[in-house]
Write a protein that holds these residues in place. Structure first.
Motif, short mmCIF file in Angstrom:
data_model
loop_
_atom_site.label_atom_id
_atom_site.label_comp_id
_atom_site.label_asym_id
_atom_site.label_seq_id
_atom_site.Cartn_x
_atom_site.Cartn_y
_atom_site.Cartn_z
N ILE A 2 -3.50 14.38 -2.39
CA ILE A 2 -3.67 13.87 -1.04
C ILE A 2 -2.67 14.37 -0.10
O ILE A 2 -1.39 14.37 -0.20
N GLU A 3 -3.16 15.07 0.89
CA GLU A 3 -2.07 15.99 1.76
C GLU A 3 -2.76 16.09 3.21
O GLU A 3 -2.23 16.65 4.12
N THR A 4 -3.85 15.15 3.53
CA THR A 4 -4.23 15.23 5.01
C THR A 4 -4.66 13.84 5.40
O THR A 4 -4.87 12.83 4.39
N PRO A 5 -4.67 13.57 6.51
CA PRO A 5 -4.98 12.15 6.91
C PRO A 5 -6.41 11.69 6.41
O PRO A 5 -6.67 10.44 6.22
N ALA A 6 -7.31 12.71 6.46
CA ALA A 6 -8.75 12.33 5.87
C ALA A 6 -8.62 11.74 4.34
O ALA A 6 -9.32 10.76 4.18
N ALA A 7 -7.75 12.38 3.69
CA ALA A 7 -7.76 11.98 2.22
C ALA A 7 -7.18 10.64 2.02
O ALA A 7 -7.53 9.86 1.34
N VAL A 8 -6.14 10.28 3.08
CA VAL A 8 -5.37 9.11 3.33
C VAL A 8 -6.46 7.95 3.56
O VAL A 8 -6.69 6.93 2.81
N TRP A 9 -7.44 8.22 4.40
CA TRP A 9 -8.29 7.16 4.91
C TRP A 9 -9.56 7.20 3.91
O TRP A 9 -10.32 5.96 3.84
N PHE A 21 -3.59 10.50 -8.44
CA PHE A 21 -3.51 11.18 -7.14
C PHE A 21 -1.90 11.89 -7.19
O PHE A 21 -1.19 11.12 -7.71
N SER A 22 -2.05 12.81 -6.47
CA SER A 22 -0.59 13.43 -6.25
C SER A 22 -0.59 13.53 -4.72
O SER A 22 -1.39 14.31 -4.06
N VAL A 23 0.52 12.91 -4.43
CA VAL A 23 0.72 12.84 -2.77
C VAL A 23 1.63 13.92 -2.29
O VAL A 23 2.84 14.09 -2.98
N GLY A 24 1.04 15.14 -1.76
CA GLY A 24 1.92 16.17 -1.39
C GLY A 24 2.71 15.85 0.10
O GLY A 24 2.17 15.96 1.19
N THR A 25 4.09 15.16 0.14
CA THR A 25 4.40 14.61 1.28
C THR A 25 4.86 15.82 2.34
O THR A 25 4.75 15.36 3.42
N ASN A 26 5.04 16.95 1.83
CA ASN A 26 5.47 17.80 3.15
C ASN A 26 4.25 18.30 3.78
O ASN A 26 4.57 17.92 5.20
N ASP A 27 3.04 18.32 3.29
CA ASP A 27 1.73 18.59 3.92
C ASP A 27 1.41 17.24 4.61
O ASP A 27 0.97 17.25 5.92
N LEU A 28 1.57 16.29 3.95
CA LEU A 28 0.65 15.17 4.54
C LEU A 28 1.56 14.72 5.79
O LEU A 28 0.91 14.44 6.70
N PRO A 51 6.93 5.17 10.97
CA PRO A 51 6.10 4.14 10.41
C PRO A 51 4.94 4.72 10.25
O PRO A 51 4.20 4.31 9.23
N ALA A 52 4.30 5.55 10.83
CA ALA A 52 2.84 6.19 10.70
C ALA A 52 2.80 6.89 9.32
O ALA A 52 1.80 6.63 8.54
N ALA A 53 4.02 7.60 8.86
CA ALA A 53 4.00 7.80 7.64
C ALA A 53 3.99 7.02 6.62
O ALA A 53 3.39 7.11 5.50
N CYS A 72 1.47 10.20 -8.28
CA CYS A 72 2.66 11.21 -8.19
C CYS A 72 2.93 11.54 -6.80
O CYS A 72 2.02 11.73 -6.17
N VAL A 73 4.27 11.58 -6.40
CA VAL A 73 4.79 12.04 -5.24
C VAL A 73 5.69 13.26 -5.38
O VAL A 73 6.22 13.30 -6.20
N CYS A 74 5.05 14.03 -4.82
CA CYS A 74 5.94 15.41 -4.62
C CYS A 74 6.18 15.92 -3.15
O CYS A 74 5.87 15.07 -2.32
N GLY A 75 7.13 16.77 -3.30
CA GLY A 75 7.53 17.16 -1.77
C GLY A 75 9.09 16.76 -1.60
O GLY A 75 9.45 16.34 -2.41
N GLU A 76 9.36 17.02 -0.60
CA GLU A 76 10.86 16.84 -0.17
C GLU A 76 11.19 15.34 -0.14
O GLU A 76 12.35 14.87 -0.23
#
Length: 156
Positions: A2-9, A21-28, A51-53, A72-76
């Motif tokens: 999950i790294e794009t707004p499309a994947a979020v919605w 799910f693996s959420v890539g916070t840097n790109d997302l 707040p949007a994030a 799983c959450v990855c990224g900074e």
């Protein structure tokens, strides 16, 4: 991933097909906020506390929870102890970060109370600015763990 707004919605639909799910916070966050972390002129606008994030992440976690899909959450964001309570409050139970961050995050997770993190996250989802989210986080972390976060916000 999950790294794009499309994947979020589309997370509710994706959760019906995915094992996890693996959420890539840097790109997302870069795509949600339309800000490149590496662009000096706008990098200051890249804020995981926006707040949007947080609402995008909440949508993903809600969809995953509804479908009983692990996240799983990855990224900074997953490597930053300041944001870990929010991630736990959203429902993160798997964090992936660089090796250097693991000991500090692990110590922090062991000391946090999950119900407090959930209440904090609920409050954070209701405020309107990144500054308000950060102030809320700072206040709570200073109260919960003054030995770790006692100097936040005072220039220490």
């Amino acid at each position: 991933m999950i790294e794009t707004p499309a994947a979020v919605w589309l997370a509710p639909e994706l959760a019906q097909e995915a094992d996890f799910f693996s959420v890539g916070t840097n790109d997302l966050l870069q795509f949600v906020l339309a800000v490149s972390r590496g662009a000096p002129d706008v990098a200051h606008l890249y804020r995981p506390s926006h707040p949007a994030a947080l609402r995008a992440l909440h949508h993903v976690f809600s969809a995953a929870d509804e479908a009983s899909v692990d996240v799983c959450v990855c990224g900074e964001m997953a490597a930053d102890p300041f944001f870990v309570p929010l991630l736990l409050g959203l429902g993160a139970r798997h964090l992936s970060s660089n090796a250097r961050s693991i000991p500090a995050v692990k110590r922090l997770v062991r000391r946090l109370d999950l119900s407090q993190c959930q209440a904090l996250t609920k409050d954070a989802l209701e405020v309107g600015t990144a500054d308000e989210v950060e102030a809320l986080l700072t206040d709570k972390l200073q109260a919960w763990l003054p030995d770790i976060f006692g100097g936040l916000g005072d220039g220490s």
